[in-house]
Design a protein around this motif. Sequence first.
Motif, mmCIF file in Angstrom:
data_model
loop_
_atom_site.group_PDB
_atom_site.id
_atom_site.type_symbol
_atom_site.label_atom_id
_atom_site.label_comp_id
_atom_site.label_asym_id
_atom_site.label_seq_id
_atom_site.Cartn_x
_atom_site.Cartn_y
_atom_site.Cartn_z
ATOM 1 N N TYR A 175 -4.298 10.083 2.444
ATOM 2 C CA TYR A 175 -3.070 9.600 1.829
ATOM 3 C C TYR A 175 -3.300 8.148 1.424
ATOM 4 N N VAL A 176 -2.860 7.779 0.252
ATOM 5 C CA VAL A 176 -3.141 6.475 -0.368
ATOM 6 C C VAL A 176 -4.576 6.006 -0.093
ATOM 7 N N PRO B 31 7.403 12.453 8.560
ATOM 8 C CA PRO B 31 6.207 12.510 7.725
ATOM 9 C C PRO B 31 5.101 13.199 8.504
ATOM 10 N N VAL C 273 4.610 3.690 9.256
ATOM 11 C CA VAL C 273 4.980 5.052 8.909
ATOM 12 C C VAL C 273 6.338 4.998 8.226
ATOM 13 N N SER C 274 6.397 5.549 7.032
ATOM 14 C CA SER C 274 7.654 5.569 6.292
ATOM 15 C C SER C 274 8.227 6.973 6.317
ATOM 16 N N GLN D 278 -6.500 6.733 2.325
ATOM 17 C CA GLN D 278 -6.895 6.581 3.719
ATOM 18 C C GLN D 278 -7.003 7.962 4.351
ATOM 19 N N VAL E 155 7.616 9.051 1.711
ATOM 20 C CA VAL E 155 7.199 9.469 3.046
ATOM 21 C C VAL E 155 5.687 9.352 3.138
ATOM 22 N N GLY E 156 5.233 8.714 4.179
ATOM 23 C CA GLY E 156 3.790 8.554 4.309
ATOM 24 C C GLY E 156 3.455 7.491 5.320
ATOM 25 N N LYS F 21 0.838 -1.202 0.000
ATOM 26 C CA LYS F 21 0.000 0.000 0.000
ATOM 27 C C LYS F 21 0.874 1.254 0.000
ATOM 28 N N ARG G 231 -8.625 7.880 10.710
ATOM 29 C CA ARG G 231 -7.684 8.031 11.819
ATOM 30 C C ARG G 231 -7.822 9.433 12.400
ATOM 31 N N PHE H 72 -7.541 10.879 7.307
ATOM 32 C CA PHE H 72 -7.280 11.154 8.724
ATOM 33 C C PHE H 72 -7.520 12.624 9.013
ATOM 34 N N ARG I 197 -13.098 3.573 7.460
ATOM 35 C CA ARG I 197 -12.089 3.629 8.508
ATOM 36 C C ARG I 197 -11.368 4.963 8.425
ATOM 37 N N VAL J 272 7.849 15.532 2.937
ATOM 38 C CA VAL J 272 6.648 15.439 3.763
ATOM 39 C C VAL J 272 5.645 14.570 3.020
ATOM 40 N N MET J 273 4.705 14.092 3.769
ATOM 41 C CA MET J 273 3.729 13.209 3.179
ATOM 42 C C MET J 273 2.903 13.971 2.147
#
Lengths: 371, 244
Positions: free
Chosen positions: B104-105, B21, A320-321, B107, A301-302, A90, B164, B109, B162, B76-77
């Motif tokens: 992000y991807v 991140p 967490v990457s 998901q 990063v993510g 993912k 976060r 939050f 779902r 950063v993310m």
Amino acid sequence: MTMAGTFLDSTELVLNMGPQHPSTHGVLRVILKLDGERVLGTECVIGYLHRGVEKIAENRTYAMFAPYVDRMDYVAAVSNGLGYCLAVEKLLNAEATPRAQAVRVILTELNRIGSHLLWLGTHALDIGAITPLFYCMREREYTLNIFEKYCGARLTTHAFRIGGLQYETYDGFEKDVLEFCDMFLPKVDEYEELLTGNRIWIERLTNVGILNAADCKDYGVTGPMLRAAGVKWDIRKALPYSGYEKYDFEIPTRENGDTYDRYIVRMQEMRQSVRILRQAVADIPAGPIMAKVPKVIKPPVGEAYVSIEAPKGELGYYIVSDGSTQPWRVRVRPPSFVNLQALDKMARGALVADVVAIIGTTDIVLGEVDR
Amino acid sequence: MPDDPKPEGAPEPESAPPSEPATPEPKPAEAAKPAAPAPEAKPPAAPAPPKPAAAAAAKPAPAAAAKPPVPKAPAVMAVTPWESDLTKALAEEFGAAISEFSSYVGQSFLVVKADSAIPVIESLKFNHGFDYLVDVTAVHYPERPEPLDVIYILYSFSRNERIRVKIRIKDGDRPRTVTKVHTTADWLEREVYDMFGIEFEGHPNMKRILLPDEWSTFPLRKENSILNMDQRWVQENLGIESGQ
């Protein structure tokens, strides 16, 4: 709850159960507060098997950490590996190839059957039925043999890789799985003949350790325990992964949420797993077994949380990457740990002998509780 | 294993602070970045060297932990804004207490001010159907002014969704417990305390859960390397002289 001061009250007895106790399935220590045979409260002492898996993850590359996850729920190592690989995929925005997905489903379902069989055998043993253990071990051996032929290992398999599979299936893989399916269903009937209608079994299990649907949600309890309470929820259906949406199967549920219902749900789940196995084996797509993932795995990063329906409930990985080759943080959401927390709720008011049955149908593996 | 022949990782703790991140604005980490790659001898952008012998020699342990010099993708993310009926309702109800809705991807939050976390989770449970607290966990970013993230993962059976909820806190802050909303948080928060030293205000039984009660460190904090655990405890209780 705390046990402080309980010795002052002469009617209460504090009894220590475990960590070396055969019915705690590992090194679980339960402190029981008793009034005669009645349980007034329990407190679990865990951590005897803590190995710091999450810390180890931060010091290994993504690929190097994969074998470690097998050591958490060592009864269902394949499921652990699947969850971890899916989470990293993912983050990489990659997906396993169709062929790899089908093989993953087959191995994971075999592992689910193996896990349920080990549970059934030891649970029956706890209740006092010795015979099923030998039968269950006999059939579980078939699943382990398939793992061994596939990847060389029986328990801690490390069967999957990030992006797919390392090994192509061996010659006769489909035949072995189909033979197992044909052989296995009559065996489930055999177990049920021994247990399901057995008067002693019913008396020992019905209305013991009831956990209703609302309590299940409140305690975060998932898996067969939640379904035994009547909630038709299975991550394979709700949030499908690895191609589970392609297969036709049912989610077995019961109403009562007692230990007997949990037993029935798991028995039916084994039958459903056979159903999935037959469909998956009949149609393994041709093609490569590895998706195109970089040789050095370095997700951007993510962060991502991915969970799967492990034999024991929701198994989640929150990774967490920081953009390097090593994860910044890996959090494992273990089903056994969370489900075990409901023990106190279930055991209150029960008899000491029932606590054994309740721990049994919670189906914990201490390697996963303690990590 | 064909996919990763890299021999790194084993001995060194995380000596070089990686960027964090989950930070929305460009951070001072950016400024520190150019300095970090300096000691690096060779770019690890070459995963190709197939013979690990040469690679291992050329690549001492510290280099592995340092940042590669290749200009990286965003440090950063790369989040995208998250907008839905839920975010509108929450923004209306809590206003500035929720500082970020992101995804992000795929998901989603939200980032919440620490003292508003419990009302937000309560509202999510009772007004929006997020009745299952999947997990409570934390992440430590020692470089940040608010170095700790506490993350609540929530799921709604009715919406099959779902999300976060994140809060950012300083060392020593005591966020309020969520056990009164979700009983399952009892052990989960105890584990967060055990691993990160975050004490939850109002928790009924705030003590260690996996590690022994007398353990002195909080292992998942980044200043504790994997080799630097409570050696005194190990020596005294397990009789292992090296403490490892």
